[in-house]
Design an enzyme around this catalytic site. Sequence first.
Site, short mmCIF file in Angstrom:
data_model
loop_
_atom_site.label_atom_id
_atom_site.label_comp_id
_atom_site.label_asym_id
_atom_site.label_seq_id
_atom_site.Cartn_x
_atom_site.Cartn_y
_atom_site.Cartn_z
N LYS A 126 37.78 66.80 81.00
CA LYS A 126 38.97 65.93 81.04
C LYS A 126 38.58 64.67 81.79
O LYS A 126 37.67 64.69 82.62
CB LYS A 126 40.11 66.64 81.77
CG LYS A 126 41.47 66.04 81.55
CD LYS A 126 42.11 66.50 80.25
CE LYS A 126 43.39 65.76 79.95
NZ LYS A 126 44.06 66.29 78.75
N ASP A 166 45.21 61.14 75.45
CA ASP A 166 46.12 61.95 76.27
C ASP A 166 47.23 60.99 76.69
O ASP A 166 47.36 59.91 76.09
CB ASP A 166 45.38 62.55 77.48
CG ASP A 166 46.21 63.58 78.23
OD1 ASP A 166 46.49 64.64 77.66
OD2 ASP A 166 46.62 63.33 79.39
#
Length: 451
Positions: A126, A166
């Site tokens: 991430k 995201d």
Amino acid sequence: MSYVDEVLELVKKKNASEPEFLQAVTEVLNSLRPVVEANEELYRKNAILERITEPDRQIMFRVPWVDDKGQVQVNRGFRVQFNNAIGPYKGGLRLHPSVNLGIIKFLGFEQIFKNSLTSLPIGGGKGGSDFDPKGKSDREIMAFCQSFMTELSKYIGADVDVPAGDIGTGAREIGFMFGQYKRIRGMFEGVLTGKGLTYGGSLARTEATGYGLLYLTEELIKCHGESMQGKTVVVSGAGNVAIYAIQKAHQMGAKCVTCSDSTGWIYDPEGIDVELLKEVKEVKRARLTEYAAARKSAQYHEVSAANRSGAGVWQIKCDIALPCATQNELLLEDAKQLVANGCKCVCEGANMPTTIEATKYLQQNGVWFVGGKAANAGGVATSALEMSQNSERLSWSFEEVDAKLQGIMVNIYHNIDDAAKRYGMEGNYVAGANIAGFEKVVNAMLAQGVC
Ligand code: NDP
């Protein structure tokens, strides 16, 4: 002290300033206790839990860029490459002022298990930045994205680490980042997913999370002897996940009667008009008041101090509830109302929309509850299908991608169901998801030796 407790102590000591990461590790390791206890000697000797809770590497860097007034701004960039036992690191880039290392680590850790559940070869990672894209001009966004990628490009690659969108990173940002990567590395490769359709993006990615949520929900219902036909569904949110969840539910013969945004919610007993909702949210980017104004059957409820956003949705009688807006939007009082109204099934489209107390209450009252790690994995699964298409230098049709997505989601349901049954926790799909995701990664780690 048990092995799980020992490692939890260690993780707390080493990461004391990262509450979100500690919360995620605590939740996951606690649900893995039966698996760890069954394999304690092997896992302890191989330090499996110490290794899986420590990222392979965490990269932090300066992101300088120039705003429209000529002022130099400085943000902080992150990429946490958590675990690549089963494939290249994969996970989104979050651009939001709240981003810090602990949040990126929490998301990267969770991503390991979600990606493993898809059955596709993708590891967990991430990244992101504390940059706030809201209110910035296109030129400022491009300046930030180019500077961010100038540094990030050293650490990623189609077979190394493949970031995606995201919160705050949509098609525009992915486009700017992809352009800069190409320029710096001098190669056109599938290094990012969520790309535009003209340069390597996948058909059905837009629909994937919402459609995937319904494919899994349908399989769950079917395995309990029921069908989606004629079911009443309540949905929260009115964004990407919610819109395509509603669309697929209608195609399956169910009726969705609610949706919400951050300022209000709609109850439409005739069923949500998806085309109208798309027009309001995707084209006009307007509030839900416009939906209500254009549709006689719709009742609009404004959010107020006494009326928490989205809360009203859970008051409506339904068979199935699909929280698709944001984290912590379904609280204990909402869970009680759902149970009192006879709701049988809750599947999470959003990440962590149901609080822990609400989850427990639903599970204890016989509601079939599937958490986001499994239920919303259709998004990342389709990103992995984008990687496959890029590697093949081919583009698959919408129907081809959609059929693969459906197969993946049905498979996820059976994997989490089986895992829960194997450890005597039949019907606990939250534990089943953690266990199924964990087992595959651990087997790969054991096979690859100490690394
Ligand atoms: P969007 O930004 O497209 O939509 C979010 C929706 O939720 C918007 O309608 C927004 O309202 C509403 N919302 C936001 N905050 C609140 C709030 N406090 N109360 C009520 N409504 C609120 O996001 P996505 O649909 O893409 O994502 C939704 C969730 O799903 C997130 O948790 C995301 O992390 C998760 N997810 C998304 C995936 C994807 O592929 N898109 C994949 C996996 C998970 P408003 O319009 O007013 O902002």
